[in-house]
Design a protein around this motif. Structure first.
Motif, PDB file in Angstrom:
ATOM      1  N   ASN A  58       0.881  -1.178   0.000  1.00 18.53           N
ATOM      2  CA  ASN A  58       0.000   0.000   0.000  1.00 18.53           C
ATOM      3  C   ASN A  58       0.912   1.219   0.000  1.00 18.53           C
ATOM      4  O   ASN A  58       1.415   1.641   1.038  1.00 18.53           O
ATOM      5  N   GLY A  88       1.818   5.070  -0.427  1.00 20.97           N
ATOM      6  CA  GLY A  88       1.324   6.436  -0.411  1.00 20.97           C
ATOM      7  C   GLY A  88       2.369   7.370  -0.992  1.00 20.97           C
ATOM      8  O   GLY A  88       3.427   6.936  -1.462  1.00 20.97           O
ATOM      9  N   SER A  89       2.099   8.671  -0.937  1.00 19.77           N
ATOM     10  CA  SER A  89       3.031   9.622  -1.517  1.00 19.77           C
ATOM     11  C   SER A  89       4.357   9.649  -0.761  1.00 19.77           C
ATOM     12  O   SER A  89       5.420   9.834  -1.368  1.00 19.77           O
ATOM     13  N   ARG A  99      -2.559  -2.061  -3.541  1.00 23.14           N
ATOM     14  CA  ARG A  99      -3.756  -1.256  -3.330  1.00 23.14           C
ATOM     15  C   ARG A  99      -3.676  -0.047  -4.256  1.00 23.14           C
ATOM     16  O   ARG A  99      -2.708   0.702  -4.230  1.00 23.14           O
ATOM     17  N   VAL A 115      -6.045   3.241  -5.210  1.00 23.53           N
ATOM     18  CA  VAL A 115      -7.225   3.908  -4.662  1.00 23.53           C
ATOM     19  C   VAL A 115      -8.332   4.064  -5.698  1.00 23.53           C
ATOM     20  O   VAL A 115      -9.479   3.742  -5.440  1.00 23.53           O
ATOM     21  N   HIS A 116      -7.993   4.536  -6.896  1.00 24.45           N
ATOM     22  CA  HIS A 116      -9.057   4.873  -7.851  1.00 24.45           C
ATOM     23  C   HIS A 116      -8.964   4.037  -9.114  1.00 24.45           C
ATOM     24  O   HIS A 116      -7.948   4.042  -9.800  1.00 24.45           O
ATOM     25  N   ALA A 151      -7.627  11.034  -8.437  1.00 19.66           N
ATOM     26  CA  ALA A 151      -7.059  10.761  -7.109  1.00 19.66           C
ATOM     27  C   ALA A 151      -5.613  11.235  -7.074  1.00 19.66           C
ATOM     28  O   ALA A 151      -4.680  10.440  -6.950  1.00 19.66           O
ATOM     29  N   LEU A 209      -3.803  12.631  -4.907  1.00 17.45           N
ATOM     30  CA  LEU A 209      -3.036  12.398  -3.685  1.00 17.45           C
ATOM     31  C   LEU A 209      -2.664  10.927  -3.503  1.00 17.45           C
ATOM     32  O   LEU A 209      -1.812  10.602  -2.675  1.00 17.45           O
ATOM     33  N   HIS A 210      -3.319  10.042  -4.250  1.00 19.98           N
ATOM     34  CA  HIS A 210      -3.147   8.613  -3.992  1.00 19.98           C
ATOM     35  C   HIS A 210      -2.627   7.816  -5.194  1.00 19.98           C
ATOM     36  O   HIS A 210      -1.655   7.076  -5.076  1.00 19.98           O
ATOM     37  N   ASN A 211      -3.291   7.950  -6.343  1.00 19.29           N
ATOM     38  CA  ASN A 211      -2.919   7.098  -7.477  1.00 19.29           C
ATOM     39  C   ASN A 211      -1.464   7.242  -7.930  1.00 19.29           C
ATOM     40  O   ASN A 211      -0.835   6.243  -8.285  1.00 19.29           O
ATOM     41  N   ASN A 260       0.519   5.067  -5.632  1.00 18.09           N
ATOM     42  CA  ASN A 260       0.211   3.663  -5.926  1.00 18.09           C
ATOM     43  C   ASN A 260       0.943   3.211  -7.184  1.00 18.09           C
ATOM     44  O   ASN A 260       1.509   2.108  -7.237  1.00 18.09           O
ATOM     45  N   ASP A 302      -9.717   0.359  -4.643  1.00 20.07           N
ATOM     46  CA  ASP A 302     -10.610   0.777  -3.564  1.00 20.07           C
ATOM     47  C   ASP A 302     -12.022   1.063  -4.065  1.00 20.07           C
ATOM     48  O   ASP A 302     -12.993   0.921  -3.324  1.00 20.07           O
TER      49      ASP A 302
END
Length: 401
Positions: free
Chosen positions: A7, A9-10, A94, A96-97, A123, A125-127, A130, A151
């Motif tokens: 998982n 993140g940034s 994971r 997110v989008h 997304a 901030l997330h993709n 990821n 997600d």
């Protein structure tokens, strides 16, 4: 089958290694402050019934360096649980989008990666984080099958009447503006646990994921029919730093009357609102302490927080035509008895009767907190998104093979 779940993140990286079909991980870890000085690694290994913890602080400039350090911990003497990265059969990511393109767990191909990149704007901030995790893992675990678990995928079963907005259709057909929903891996995991526990595959369940981010889902027969987060994770419940549902005209007022630039409004609603905006703290433990000390802002914030959840319970009970179980999960949902108590007040009309003694217990496992005569179950179920990702990877590969 060795399944390594990532998982990314940034600036962080969470991971777990499963030797499936065993559901207990053989190691778990978290790396924080990637790209900043003083990156922190917390790595735990579970072997022979014992737990060994390694904590390191070093500079990790990027995710490549972070995962290289993880590989070292996975393989070296003392902390190693495998001999070589080639022993990893699957890496589950994971993401997110997934937009409308991805409604199922998917083997990652170059075409899939391009689709994920095309969703960066939904997304931001997330993709991107990821995606970076995928690219690094492809290099380090080159023998493994790379799999994406989205997600948003669980919510793709919502009917059109639930996911469309009442704006001109072209914004949906051309620009993809619709309800997507998030925390789907968590909602899917706990909803399946409820079905098993009740021995009722047709159960009508309301899942309540309460962490720093909060969302709810109405689930019937294991399928999502509605969810509280929308086009982005900003909508719905009051959260740690997010406002949740708010009249769109507030944005116009902040921009036109108060002269706030859009970037500042975005930052306000996503990072400075919610419990932080109401009380000065996004940590529910701190807010609860303030409430116990009689702080009026904390008292009001808890009432607002619980009331918003109650409103969604009412609307989802209508959408489901009844409810067999309410499920609390994630950090606040699993550990904050006060939140559960406030949410379950005045819910007798739905057949919800909370047992105060049961509610006060914390044991880290699935448990009922309703009274024995309560028509509707009230459950606390610890979520396990990493295990759900590992299970979905196994199911996908079984189908492919």
């Amino acid at each position: 089958m060795n399944i390594f779940v990532i998982n990314a993140g940034s600036s962080s990286l969470k991971y777990q290694l499963f030797k499936m079909p065993a559901e207990q991980p053989i190691c778990v870890g978290l790396i924080e402050r990637i790209g900043l000085s003083g990156s922190i690694i917390n790595h735990k290994v579970f072997t022979g019934g014992q737990e060994k913890t390694v904590r390191e602080e070093l500079d990790l400039p990027d995710h490549q360096a972070a995962l290289q350090e993880v590989v070292k911990l996975l393989t070296e003497a003392g902390t190693g649980v495998i001999q070589d990265p080639g022993e990893i059969d699957v890496v589950g990511h994971r993401v997110v989008h997934g937009g409308e393109r991805f409604s199922d767990t998917t083997v990652i191909t170059p075409a899939v990666k391009e689709q994920i990149k095309m969703l960066f704007h939904l997304a931001p901030l997330h993709n991107p984080g990821n995606f970076q995790g995928i690219e690094v893992a492809e290099n380090l675990f080159h023998k493994a099958t790379q799999v994406a678990v989205f997600d948003t995928a669980f919510h793709q079963t919502m009917p059109e009447k639930a996911y469309r907005y009442a704006i001109p259709a072209s914004f949906y057909t051309q620009d993809g503006v619709r309800v997507y929903g998030f925390h789907g891996t968590s909602h899917k995991y706990v909803a399946a646990k409820v079905g098993e526990y009740l021995d009722n595959p047709e159960a009508k369940v309301i899942t309540i994921h309460l962490g720093n981010g909060c969302s709810m889902a109405a689930v019937k027969a294991g399928k999502c029919i509605d969810t509280s987060m929308g086009f982005t994770p900003l909508d719905g419940l009051i959260m740690g730093t997010r406002s949740g549902a708010i009249d769109a005209s507030v944005v116009f007022y902040l921009a036109s009357k108060l002269g706030m630039p859009m970037e500042q409004i975005d930052n306000l609603l996503n990072k400075k609102s919610g419990m932080l905006g109401l009380t000065g703290s996004s940590d529910m433990r701190e807010v609860q302490k303030a409430r116990a000390a009689g702080d009026p802002d904390a008292i009001l914030a808890y009432e607002m927080y619980a009331y918003r959840i109650q409103k969604y319970i009412g609307s989802y009970a209508a959408a489901l035509n009844g409810v067999d179980a309410l499920v609390f999960t994630a950090g606040v949902g699993e550990n904050d008895a006060l939140t559960r108590e406030l949410v379950c007040q005045n819910m007798e009309y739905l057949g919800v009767h909370l047992d105060q003694t049961r509610n006060a217990v914390r044991n880290g496992s699935l448990r009922e907190i309703n009274t024995p005569e309560s028509p509707a179950k009230v459950l606390v179920i610890p979520t396990n998104e990493e295990l759900e990702i590992a299970n979905q990877c196994c199911q996908l590969l079984a189908e492919v093979r």
